[in-house]
Design a protein around this motif. Sequence first.
Motif, PDB file in Angstrom:
ATOM      1  N   ALA A  58       3.445   5.040  -5.628  1.00 51.98           N
ATOM      2  CA  ALA A  58       3.166   5.974  -7.198  1.00 51.98           C
ATOM      3  C   ALA A  58       2.385   7.142  -7.523  1.00 51.98           C
ATOM      4  CB  ALA A  58       2.871   4.048  -7.208  1.00 51.98           C
ATOM      5  N   VAL A  59       1.702   6.754  -6.644  1.00 51.74           N
ATOM      6  CA  VAL A  59       0.062   8.313  -6.898  1.00 51.74           C
ATOM      7  C   VAL A  59       0.405   9.206  -6.958  1.00 51.74           C
ATOM      8  CG1 VAL A  59      -2.338   8.945  -5.883  1.00 51.74           C
ATOM      9  CG2 VAL A  59      -1.261   6.306  -6.341  1.00 51.74           C
ATOM     10  N   ARG A  60       1.971   9.603  -5.867  1.00 52.85           N
ATOM     11  CA  ARG A  60       2.692  11.153  -5.847  1.00 52.85           C
ATOM     12  C   ARG A  60       3.343  11.275  -7.011  1.00 52.85           C
ATOM     13  NH1 ARG A  60       3.548   9.444  -0.836  1.00 52.85           N
ATOM     14  NH2 ARG A  60       1.969   9.687   1.203  1.00 52.85           N
ATOM     15  N   ASN A  61       3.964   9.567  -7.692  1.00 55.98           N
ATOM     16  CA  ASN A  61       4.635   9.966  -8.679  1.00 55.98           C
ATOM     17  C   ASN A  61       4.063  10.444  -9.895  1.00 55.98           C
ATOM     18  OD1 ASN A  61       7.279   9.606  -7.334  1.00 55.98           O
ATOM     19  ND2 ASN A  61       7.258   7.280  -7.816  1.00 55.98           N
ATOM     20  N   GLU A  62       2.756  10.358  -9.907  1.00 56.56           N
ATOM     21  CA  GLU A  62       1.844  10.059 -11.647  1.00 56.56           C
ATOM     22  C   GLU A  62       0.948  12.173 -11.211  1.00 56.56           C
ATOM     23  OE1 GLU A  62       1.983   8.693 -13.902  1.00 56.56           O
ATOM     24  OE2 GLU A  62       2.597   6.974 -13.036  1.00 56.56           O
ATOM     25  N   ARG A  82      -3.949   8.305 -15.411  1.00 61.49           N
ATOM     26  CA  ARG A  82      -2.674   7.020 -15.001  1.00 61.49           C
ATOM     27  C   ARG A  82      -2.518   7.404 -13.317  1.00 61.49           C
ATOM     28  NH1 ARG A  82       0.703   9.206 -19.155  1.00 61.49           N
ATOM     29  NH2 ARG A  82       1.638  11.047 -17.623  1.00 61.49           N
ATOM     30  N   VAL A  83      -2.504   8.059 -12.916  1.00 58.93           N
ATOM     31  CA  VAL A  83      -3.272   8.775 -11.919  1.00 58.93           C
ATOM     32  C   VAL A  83      -4.131   8.238 -11.355  1.00 58.93           C
ATOM     33  CG1 VAL A  83      -4.274  10.168  -9.816  1.00 58.93           C
ATOM     34  CG2 VAL A  83      -2.419  10.944 -11.859  1.00 58.93           C
ATOM     35  N   ARG A  84      -5.434   7.633 -11.981  1.00 60.70           N
ATOM     36  CA  ARG A  84      -6.903   6.894 -11.193  1.00 60.70           C
ATOM     37  C   ARG A  84      -6.110   5.364 -11.035  1.00 60.70           C
ATOM     38  NH1 ARG A  84     -11.780   7.618 -14.955  1.00 60.70           N
ATOM     39  NH2 ARG A  84     -12.357   5.723 -14.076  1.00 60.70           N
ATOM     40  N   GLN A  85      -5.145   5.203 -11.996  1.00 62.27           N
ATOM     41  CA  GLN A  85      -4.896   3.553 -12.457  1.00 62.27           C
ATOM     42  C   GLN A  85      -4.133   3.833 -11.291  1.00 62.27           C
ATOM     43  OE1 GLN A  85      -2.690   2.653 -15.764  1.00 62.27           O
ATOM     44  NE2 GLN A  85      -4.676   2.834 -16.892  1.00 62.27           N
ATOM     45  N   ALA A  86      -3.050   4.383 -10.763  1.00 65.34           N
ATOM     46  CA  ALA A  86      -2.294   4.888  -9.473  1.00 65.34           C
ATOM     47  C   ALA A  86      -3.044   4.151  -8.224  1.00 65.34           C
ATOM     48  CB  ALA A  86      -1.192   6.055  -9.822  1.00 65.34           C
ATOM     49  N   LYS A  87      -4.342   4.909  -7.931  1.00 63.95           N
ATOM     50  CA  LYS A  87      -5.456   5.278  -6.591  1.00 63.95           C
ATOM     51  C   LYS A  87      -5.814   3.827  -6.804  1.00 63.95           C
ATOM     52  CE  LYS A  87      -5.871   9.866  -6.200  1.00 63.95           C
ATOM     53  NZ  LYS A  87      -7.102  11.203  -6.464  1.00 63.95           N
ATOM     54  N   VAL A 138       1.141  -1.234   0.212  1.00 63.77           N
ATOM     55  CA  VAL A 138      -0.310   0.089  -0.239  1.00 63.77           C
ATOM     56  C   VAL A 138       0.700   1.393  -0.615  1.00 63.77           C
ATOM     57  CG1 VAL A 138      -1.185   1.300   1.370  1.00 63.77           C
ATOM     58  CG2 VAL A 138      -1.939  -0.988   0.740  1.00 63.77           C
ATOM     59  N   ASN A 139       1.909   1.176   0.844  1.00 66.00           N
ATOM     60  CA  ASN A 139       2.464   2.954   0.687  1.00 66.00           C
ATOM     61  C   ASN A 139       3.376   2.814  -1.031  1.00 66.00           C
ATOM     62  OD1 ASN A 139       2.038   2.536   3.884  1.00 66.00           O
ATOM     63  ND2 ASN A 139       3.426   1.813   4.123  1.00 66.00           N
ATOM     64  N   TYR A 140       3.691   0.931  -1.079  1.00 62.82           N
ATOM     65  CA  TYR A 140       4.423   1.911  -2.261  1.00 62.82           C
ATOM     66  C   TYR A 140       3.323   2.394  -3.517  1.00 62.82           C
ATOM     67  CZ  TYR A 140       6.591  -0.663  -6.794  1.00 62.82           C
ATOM     68  OH  TYR A 140       7.244  -0.098  -7.983  1.00 62.82           O
ATOM     69  N   TYR A 141       2.243   1.587  -3.279  1.00 69.81           N
ATOM     70  CA  TYR A 141       1.763   2.014  -4.672  1.00 69.81           C
ATOM     71  C   TYR A 141       1.160   3.936  -4.012  1.00 69.81           C
ATOM     72  CZ  TYR A 141       1.056  -2.067  -6.808  1.00 69.81           C
ATOM     73  OH  TYR A 141       1.433  -3.715  -7.402  1.00 69.81           O
ATOM     74  N   THR A 142       1.324   3.483  -2.616  1.00 69.91           N
ATOM     75  CA  THR A 142       0.479   5.430  -2.359  1.00 69.91           C
ATOM     76  C   THR A 142       1.972   6.787  -3.062  1.00 69.91           C
ATOM     77  OG1 THR A 142      -0.280   4.423  -0.897  1.00 69.91           O
ATOM     78  CG2 THR A 142       0.273   7.037  -0.400  1.00 69.91           C
TER      79      THR A 142
END
Length: 255
Positions: A64-68, A133-138, A58-62
């Motif tokens: 990833a959302v910030r990166n996008e 991409r932001v939606r996919q990361a979320k 979860v922390n990793y994908y969170t």
Amino acid sequence: VAGAQGLPTKQIRVDSTLMILNAMTVEDYMNMEIPPLDTLYYNAFSMSNAVKYYEEEVNYYTCAVRNEQMKPLEWLRFVTSASYGNTDIVGILRNEASYPIWMESSTRQRNFFFNVGLTVSIPFSDIFNTHNRVRQAKAKVRQTQYRRQSELDNIKQQIIGLYCDIISGINSLQSAAERLVVAKAQYDFAEKDFANNKITAEVLYRCKSYETAATQDYERLKRDINQALLCLEVLSCTKIIKPVSDVTPGPLTEQ
């Protein structure tokens, strides 16, 4: 040490926890204090490696959302350059005969030049796909959270199953022990009667079969309880099996 037919035998080393379980009596099982379900849940959720794995995911994908979300900053480029020193000028002149003549001139005065600029490069694919991409990361974050919750529910179900098996097994162990005592007493009487020619070998055999079956049932039930206890310790990350002298007497279930 040589065994049958001269074959070497291997001495089995029993773990200390298994030694404690093998030495326990029916009264020890009845007086065993098992932590409440809430305590088992809390310890499992706090220290289980499977739960920690999903938390890290979860922390990793969170991140990833910030990166996008910060991706549009890559469209900007800050450019700067600077130079300091003598300036040399090299050129080519041509005479009337079209012969090139190399000429070089330089200044003795040191000069300082600098250049600062900002460039913008906006790919059209990034403009239209940034939101997706932001939606996919979320969505990845939500999927991992759902899997984590599913793992928590699975751990709960396993703890409940083991907990109920232990309670049911301990409650049945008393009856199994009583049947074993009766079967052994019956076989002891049968042996004496057989020695006095009061019963036949067939009757003695049936009494022995009853005793063997009662012993197997008792040992099988005790093995199932021990296995459930060990699995519950591993699953809940909670110390349950303790030396008999350290066990605090207390009722496991209401009688």
